[in-house]
Design a protein around this motif. Structure first.
Motif: not given
Length: 68
Positions: A30-35, A45-48, A52-57
């Motif tokens: 997905s398109r990355p969203v800045p934190e 944050r984005f998805t593969l 979810a990638v880049g998000e706290a669990p």
């Protein structure tokens, strides 16, 4: 003809990871969203493949449970 380039203009490290790792591995990204709170190190944050990638669990678990 317009070309859709959702990763254009993003941090170079993100583009390099996509072109060197994610694309060759066949991941759908997905398109990355800045934190904003982590702008010092270009966190996004984005998805593969819809994961979810880049998000706290814990934040991910709260969102899945519908808790804010």
């Amino acid at each position: 003809m317009a070309i859709n380039r959702p990763w254009a203009g993003l941090h170079g490290d993100l583009r390099a990871a996509k072109s060197s790792v994610y694309d060759p591995a066949g991941f759908t990204c997905s398109r990355p969203v800045p934190e904003p709170e982590s702008a010092d190190y270009a966190a996004h944050r984005f998805t593969l493949d819809e994961r979810a990638v880049g998000e706290a669990p814990m934040a991910s678990r709260r969102r899945a449970a519908g808790v804010r």
